[in-house]
Design a protein around this motif. Sequence first.
Motif, PDB file in Angstrom:
ATOM      1  N   CYS A  55     -12.687  38.251 -86.713  1.00  0.00           N
ATOM      2  CA  CYS A  55     -12.009  37.198 -85.520  1.00  0.00           C
ATOM      3  C   CYS A  55     -10.750  36.429 -86.369  1.00  0.00           C
ATOM      4  O   CYS A  55      -9.768  36.327 -85.662  1.00  0.00           O
ATOM      5  CB  CYS A  55     -12.870  36.095 -85.385  1.00  0.00           C
ATOM      6  N   TYR A  56     -10.868  36.367 -87.600  1.00  0.00           N
ATOM      7  CA  TYR A  56      -9.858  35.670 -88.349  1.00  0.00           C
ATOM      8  C   TYR A  56      -8.996  36.918 -88.869  1.00  0.00           C
ATOM      9  O   TYR A  56      -7.990  36.475 -89.597  1.00  0.00           O
ATOM     10  CB  TYR A  56     -10.308  34.612 -89.290  1.00  0.00           C
ATOM     11  N   ARG A  57      -9.200  38.245 -88.404  1.00  0.00           N
ATOM     12  CA  ARG A  57      -8.110  39.025 -88.634  1.00  0.00           C
ATOM     13  C   ARG A  57      -7.936  39.216 -90.298  1.00  0.00           C
ATOM     14  O   ARG A  57      -6.648  39.263 -90.683  1.00  0.00           O
ATOM     15  CB  ARG A  57      -6.868  38.837 -87.888  1.00  0.00           C
ATOM     16  N   LEU A  58      -8.797  39.149 -90.892  1.00  0.00           N
ATOM     17  CA  LEU A  58      -8.580  39.165 -92.660  1.00  0.00           C
ATOM     18  C   LEU A  58      -8.115  40.677 -92.673  1.00  0.00           C
ATOM     19  O   LEU A  58      -8.740  41.724 -92.012  1.00  0.00           O
ATOM     20  CB  LEU A  58     -10.166  39.149 -93.106  1.00  0.00           C
ATOM     21  N   ARG A  59      -7.102  40.841 -93.500  1.00  0.00           N
ATOM     22  CA  ARG A  59      -6.437  42.154 -93.785  1.00  0.00           C
ATOM     23  C   ARG A  59      -7.468  42.824 -94.794  1.00  0.00           C
ATOM     24  O   ARG A  59      -8.314  42.447 -95.524  1.00  0.00           O
ATOM     25  CB  ARG A  59      -5.154  41.913 -94.555  1.00  0.00           C
ATOM     26  N   ARG A  60      -7.298  44.369 -94.633  1.00  0.00           N
ATOM     27  CA  ARG A  60      -7.972  45.270 -95.356  1.00  0.00           C
ATOM     28  C   ARG A  60      -8.411  44.512 -96.722  1.00  0.00           C
ATOM     29  O   ARG A  60      -9.478  44.604 -97.211  1.00  0.00           O
ATOM     30  CB  ARG A  60      -7.396  46.391 -95.683  1.00  0.00           C
ATOM     31  N   ARG A  61      -7.441  44.164 -97.529  1.00  0.00           N
ATOM     32  CA  ARG A  61      -7.427  43.736 -98.995  1.00  0.00           C
ATOM     33  C   ARG A  61      -8.505  42.608 -98.945  1.00  0.00           C
ATOM     34  O   ARG A  61      -9.247  42.660 -99.844  1.00  0.00           O
ATOM     35  CB  ARG A  61      -6.114  43.503 -99.682  1.00  0.00           C
ATOM     36  N   SER A  62      -7.915  41.715 -98.182  1.00  0.00           N
ATOM     37  CA  SER A  62      -8.900  40.348 -98.422  1.00  0.00           C
ATOM     38  C   SER A  62     -10.268  40.519 -97.865  1.00  0.00           C
ATOM     39  O   SER A  62     -11.125  40.089 -98.526  1.00  0.00           O
ATOM     40  CB  SER A  62      -8.312  39.075 -97.593  1.00  0.00           C
ATOM     41  N   ARG A  63     -10.205  41.350 -96.916  1.00  0.00           N
ATOM     42  CA  ARG A  63     -11.811  41.706 -96.468  1.00  0.00           C
ATOM     43  C   ARG A  63     -12.688  42.377 -97.651  1.00  0.00           C
ATOM     44  O   ARG A  63     -13.677  41.925 -97.732  1.00  0.00           O
ATOM     45  CB  ARG A  63     -11.688  42.443 -95.362  1.00  0.00           C
ATOM     46  N   LEU A  64     -11.926  43.319 -98.371  1.00  0.00           N
ATOM     47  CA  LEU A  64     -12.506  44.072 -99.285  1.00  0.00           C
ATOM     48  C   LEU A  64     -13.036  43.114-100.510  1.00  0.00           C
ATOM     49  O   LEU A  64     -14.138  42.983-100.980  1.00  0.00           O
ATOM     50  CB  LEU A  64     -11.608  44.879 -99.805  1.00  0.00           C
ATOM     51  N   ILE A  65     -12.052  42.142-100.924  1.00  0.00           N
ATOM     52  CA  ILE A  65     -12.254  41.348-101.904  1.00  0.00           C
ATOM     53  C   ILE A  65     -13.396  40.113-101.466  1.00  0.00           C
ATOM     54  O   ILE A  65     -14.302  39.792-102.125  1.00  0.00           O
ATOM     55  CB  ILE A  65     -11.083  40.570-102.396  1.00  0.00           C
ATOM     56  N   HIS A  66     -12.687  39.299-100.367  1.00  0.00           N
ATOM     57  CA  HIS A  66     -13.654  37.990-100.083  1.00  0.00           C
ATOM     58  C   HIS A  66     -15.078  38.469 -99.242  1.00  0.00           C
ATOM     59  O   HIS A  66     -15.787  37.678 -99.266  1.00  0.00           O
ATOM     60  CB  HIS A  66     -12.600  37.427 -99.077  1.00  0.00           C
ATOM     61  N   LEU A  67     -15.009  39.583 -98.623  1.00  0.00           N
ATOM     62  CA  LEU A  67     -16.181  39.952 -97.870  1.00  0.00           C
ATOM     63  C   LEU A  67     -17.136  40.801 -98.351  1.00  0.00           C
ATOM     64  O   LEU A  67     -18.266  40.617 -98.904  1.00  0.00           O
ATOM     65  CB  LEU A  67     -15.972  40.353 -96.464  1.00  0.00           C
ATOM     66  N   VAL A  68     -16.420  42.036 -98.584  1.00  0.00           N
ATOM     67  CA  VAL A  68     -17.438  43.056 -99.093  1.00  0.00           C
ATOM     68  C   VAL A  68     -17.882  43.081-100.556  1.00  0.00           C
ATOM     69  O   VAL A  68     -19.112  43.161-100.630  1.00  0.00           O
ATOM     70  CB  VAL A  68     -16.594  44.844 -98.674  1.00  0.00           C
ATOM     71  N   LEU A  69     -16.946  42.882-101.269  1.00  0.00           N
ATOM     72  CA  LEU A  69     -17.298  43.035-102.818  1.00  0.00           C
ATOM     73  C   LEU A  69     -18.134  41.795-103.186  1.00  0.00           C
ATOM     74  O   LEU A  69     -19.059  41.952-103.937  1.00  0.00           O
ATOM     75  CB  LEU A  69     -16.107  43.026-103.569  1.00  0.00           C
ATOM     76  N   ARG A  70     -17.541  40.576-102.669  1.00  0.00           N
ATOM     77  CA  ARG A  70     -18.338  39.376-102.802  1.00  0.00           C
ATOM     78  C   ARG A  70     -19.878  39.388-102.363  1.00  0.00           C
ATOM     79  O   ARG A  70     -20.633  38.920-102.893  1.00  0.00           O
ATOM     80  CB  ARG A  70     -17.415  37.950-102.553  1.00  0.00           C
ATOM     81  N   GLY A  71     -19.637  39.667-101.084  1.00  0.00           N
ATOM     82  CA  GLY A  71     -21.110  39.845-100.371  1.00  0.00           C
ATOM     83  C   GLY A  71     -22.017  40.738-101.275  1.00  0.00           C
ATOM     84  O   GLY A  71     -23.110  40.533-101.215  1.00  0.00           O
ATOM     85  N   ALA A  72     -21.471  41.964-101.670  1.00  0.00           N
ATOM     86  CA  ALA A  72     -22.634  42.953-102.452  1.00  0.00           C
ATOM     87  C   ALA A  72     -22.492  42.666-103.665  1.00  0.00           C
ATOM     88  O   ALA A  72     -23.724  43.225-104.570  1.00  0.00           O
ATOM     89  CB  ALA A  72     -21.807  44.332-102.221  1.00  0.00           C
ATOM     90  N   SER A  73     -22.006  41.690-104.338  1.00  0.00           N
ATOM     91  CA  SER A  73     -21.907  41.189-105.731  1.00  0.00           C
ATOM     92  C   SER A  73     -23.498  41.216-106.190  1.00  0.00           C
ATOM     93  O   SER A  73     -23.730  41.582-107.372  1.00  0.00           O
ATOM     94  CB  SER A  73     -21.066  40.040-106.136  1.00  0.00           C
ATOM     95  N   PRO A  74     -24.423  40.683-105.575  1.00  0.00           N
ATOM     96  CA  PRO A  74     -25.739  40.230-106.194  1.00  0.00           C
ATOM     97  C   PRO A  74     -26.310  41.767-106.342  1.00  0.00           C
ATOM     98  O   PRO A  74     -26.997  41.979-107.596  1.00  0.00           O
ATOM     99  CB  PRO A  74     -26.469  39.438-104.942  1.00  0.00           C
ATOM    100  N   GLN A  75     -26.234  42.585-105.391  1.00  0.00           N
ATOM    101  CA  GLN A  75     -26.666  43.897-105.649  1.00  0.00           C
ATOM    102  C   GLN A  75     -25.921  44.705-106.556  1.00  0.00           C
ATOM    103  O   GLN A  75     -26.735  45.373-107.185  1.00  0.00           O
ATOM    104  CB  GLN A  75     -26.915  44.569-104.188  1.00  0.00           C
ATOM    105  N   ILE A  76     -24.647  44.692-106.464  1.00  0.00           N
ATOM    106  CA  ILE A  76     -24.129  45.097-107.632  1.00  0.00           C
ATOM    107  C   ILE A  76     -24.408  44.769-108.929  1.00  0.00           C
ATOM    108  O   ILE A  76     -24.569  45.539-109.942  1.00  0.00           O
ATOM    109  CB  ILE A  76     -22.454  44.866-107.344  1.00  0.00           C
ATOM    110  N   ALA A  77     -24.775  43.627-108.944  1.00  0.00           N
ATOM    111  CA  ALA A  77     -24.914  42.881-110.596  1.00  0.00           C
ATOM    112  C   ALA A  77     -26.373  43.561-110.662  1.00  0.00           C
ATOM    113  O   ALA A  77     -26.615  43.940-111.981  1.00  0.00           O
ATOM    114  CB  ALA A  77     -24.978  41.669-110.332  1.00  0.00           C
TER     115      ALA A  77
END
Lengths: 257, 277
Positions: A154-176
Amino acid sequence: MDAGRKILLLLAVPVLLIAAWWAATAGSTNFFWPPLAQIAGTFGETWFTGRFTADVLPSLARLLVGYLAAVVLGVGLGTAIGSSRTLRGLLEPVLEFFRAIPSPVLVPILMLFAGIGNEMKVLVIVSGCVWPVLLNTVEGVRALDEVLRDTARCYRLRRRSRLIHLVLRGASPQIAAGARQALSIGIILMVISEMFAASNGVGFTIIQFQRSFAIPQMWTGIIMLGLIGIVLSLIFRVVEARLLSWYTGLRMSQREG
Amino acid sequence: MTTTPIGAAARPETATAMLDVRGLKKVYEGRGRTVEAVRDLTFTVGSGELVCIVGPSGAGKTTLLRCIAGLLDCTSGEVVLEGEKVTGPPPGMAVVFQEYGRSLFPWMTVRQNVELPLKEKKVPKAERRRLVQEALEAVGLSEAQDAHPFQLSGGMQQRVAIARAVAYEPHLLLMDEPFAAVDAQTRADLEDLVRSLWKRLGVTVLFVTHDIDEAVYLGRRVIVLSSSPTVVLEEVTVDLPDERDQLTTRSLPRFAELRGHVYELVQQAKSGHRPAS
Ligand SMILES: Nc1ncnc2c1ncn2[C@@H]1O[C@H](COP(=O)(O)OP(=O)(O)OP(=O)(O)O)[C@@H](O)[C@H]1O
Ligand SMILES: [Mg+2]
């Protein structure tokens, strides 16, 4: 619980184990089970008279390079696979197959391609460490909250921000979690690859001691490996605590609420 | 507020259509289970209008909002926003989700959450600061800027989500039962906040609620939905004066009448009544 008590509890079992080892081998005349006192006595001269830079540092360097490459590769591929249903469908069976192969068996094969130099050892470490990181990243990316994804759209996050702020941060507990598993696998593979073929390294040194019947020295090598493991996992924990403080807080608030 | 309010007088009554929902139908296809959530919805929202949508639980209000937001493909019919068919989230739209808690990034502080969409919109830093500050003050959360969402109560989290939408300065604001988790006093304050923002920014607001009083108090129009599979039961025009305040407006006889009428409609909707077609 106050800090003193905590440290006491933390150290209780290790201290007991060391004491037991000490007592059990105190009067030992068995060639293969030298007294712990003797092992401890040789530790310093064995490792800190040149071997630290000649053997321990090269081992650590190979581990670090292989481990970091595996984390980058695992997170990169895992993110791509986790984000795409098509990719998942195509790759899942293959991934299961490769994951099931124990990486030490790759050592003789990789020796054929990559020789017996550093490349081979780094490749062995990468080939073993990449799986837990990759599979956990896939899970983490898949488990991202639907509402959070919608919010980002909805807030039209661009690919890059989506990757950093949503995907990687969100998955970081599992990544760790994956990266932690990978760390212990990495240490094992570092040693094994050096035992096969090497001219330096902790694993190489231990084998040399064993072959020349320098038994107390061999034991110090094993203790050295244990210490390396402890230090690396402590460093890991410090980094993790910094990056995932939000996650710890979140989980605590959920437990209370 | 120092800006001149753009009230009803400044807004032409026959406003151009901002949003056009035509024959919207949504069928969820699950494994061996299909749910016809929305059957046939047609309505128009004028530019700068504030329209409330009420309907029984499960009537498909959230489904409707997600279709309008471009988050969900409709089965048939279409949503036209500012003359263009919606195929994905359009620019200049903000949504406050019903699951407000899950819509906040837990790894960001309150301020970072509000600021992120502005960064994406490339708002300059100083301007961004001001917008974030104002929005947080407006919802009474300037103290909590550096907290993480999980350190806040449900109602506070909801207000963060509202502040984020407000700071974004959207043309179209979609709100899905945004005040469900806040206490009565805060709720009244937030209702007035929505009204004043609406007036100040000239934003088009679509406000879903299950609270009939709230719908009548806020809206210029109330669209009452039938129970699922959903159609429009009736559109009620709220002919109350445009200057509203919690005490006087709610004690007007006309308010009571409208409220009673909408209440009856919702009761009918619950009992499965549908308009004769
Ligand atoms: N993802 C989905 N898959 C299948 N069915 C769904 C899905 N989402 C909603 N539904 C169904 O569609 C219908 C409408 O749901 P929706 O959430 O839009 O209702 P609502 O009016 O928002 O309800 P409430 O007031 O409780 O929030 C319900 O019967 C629901 O079970
Ligand atoms: Mg809903």
